[in-house]
Design an enzyme around this catalytic site. Sequence first.
Site, PDB file in Angstrom:
ATOM      1  N   GLY A   1      44.370  30.996  47.258  1.00  0.00           N
ATOM      2  CA  GLY A   1      43.324  30.136  46.743  1.00  0.00           C
ATOM      3  C   GLY A   1      43.411  28.757  47.363  1.00  0.00           C
TER       4      GLY A   1
ATOM      5  CG  ASP B   1      41.530  33.848  31.214  1.00  0.00           C
ATOM      6  OD1 ASP B   1      40.435  34.445  31.250  1.00  0.00           O
ATOM      7  OD2 ASP B   1      41.935  33.143  32.138  1.00  0.00           O
TER       8      ASP B   1
END
Length: 554
Positions: free
Chosen positions: A287, A412
């Site tokens: 990322g 999450d």
Amino acid sequence: MLFKLFLWFLLAVRPGAGYFNLFLSQAEVRKLMGLEAELFYVREGVINQYAIKFVVPVPAQVHKLHFTWENLAGRPLPYTMSVDISNPSALSSSLNISQAGEIPVGGLQTWALALHCGPYDAEVDLALRINVSLSSRNTTSVDFRRKKICLKDKSGYPGPEEVLVAASGSTSGGQVFYAAIGCACAFIAAICVLVVAYYVRDKKARRHRDPLQESRGLSSACSVERGTGVGPAQTFLSPETPPPLSAASTSSYRRLDDRPSRELHERIQEITVQRCRVRLLSIEMEGTFGKVYRGSYHEEGATSSTDVLVKTAAEHASQSQVALLLREGLALYGLSHPALLPVLGVSIEDRGAPFLLYPHTGYRNMKRFLLRCKLSSERPPRALTTQEVVEMALQAAKGVQYLHRKRLVHRDLAARNCVVDDDLRVQITDNALARDLFPQDYHCLGDNENRPIKWLAIESIVNKTFTTASDVWAFGVLLWELTTLAQQPYVEVDPFEMASYLRDGYRLAQPINCPDELFAVMAYCWAMSADERPTFSQLIVCLQEFHTQLTRYV
């Protein structure tokens, strides 16, 4: 929006002998399943077999089951009723009509079965049988199965909120009701103003704290061999200093009971590993601020190394991002369950970026796996059948059930935070680096905090409230991801409009080739009220029963 869904109505129906309708009204379906729909068990003499066979969980706060029937024969139809309860000491019942009589002619009639819980917690199976006779030789039998949840603090009769009221003109009672609601809303608004004021003041104070303080408190002394000598031990924040929490970097996990900082410090001491024992081999995912490597770990005293995955922050990552990586990566430490992937080790040194170590046994990120099945130019190595989707969902549900029993809310739950191997064994992971690796799944609503808005329950979006019930909502979205091969949910909806979109009753559409029973489980998870959503124990029962039905025809 009204759900255009008659649950299980289009599947496997056969003609019945009685000319009558028997169904649950919209208000009753909303109370039990959180849906805006009518559920027909018998419609113009046709029995909905799938709806009859499905065991409907009855939440603890629901103490009356309402049924509506309509006589279409033009003359009274005799009926008899019987109720069978698996544990009479924990549950008793009563009807507001006689157990034997006639279905009247001329319109709809609603009647109720009252459920009276005993003085202790229990899950009780009950069966209601209705026999309707068209003639002396022609009788239709309809069996309903329910699973009632009884809790000691919710026994007895329901409050006024469970009374089903027919739509009619305004009354003075209705005016009093709305006046009371207005007063309550005004009181809540005043409380919200005070909370916001306190939050703003507290947030300003927190800006001056060091976000890396906690990350430095997550490590003990570690000596690393450097050539012929041994480097000095690096000792981080003493256990007496509590770690700070900032609004922008709050972990997506939340213990229902706060754990002392000393215990957290001792936990890190147990899993600190030496950096020299870890070898990085190849990059698996990358990322902007973090990377995931495939590597090997040679434990002291072991004859061979083990395969691992390594999550680490990039050199240009900020201190708050590093602290967030460590907090979220350590959330599952100490837990042991086949459907969970806890962290194996951690290393924090001033000479390099902190990293987290995970065992690697040939699994891959579930979201990337599902996308590869859908987008690969070649034929997928295995096509996911409905049976396999249900099996994967069951594994995830059992993993979250274990978390809840340990008083831990995930907050999450999604395909991106699960892994799966070639045998379709599923494990739930923490969400460390998830915001960085899957930025399209997270949005900021102007509060300087990236959240998975389109996976969140309505109360989590509006009030940032996270409970076991909000995990249930996210599990419904995860199940939708499995059936669509990781399609983006609510792709046409602006993140800022999600709250009003959900308030208006809109939900994810039924995926193509998704059985009605499976979509009913998803929709059950998306009830507006948290109290009306099922528990993971109930979801597991529903999925197991559907899986049993699937295997009967394989």
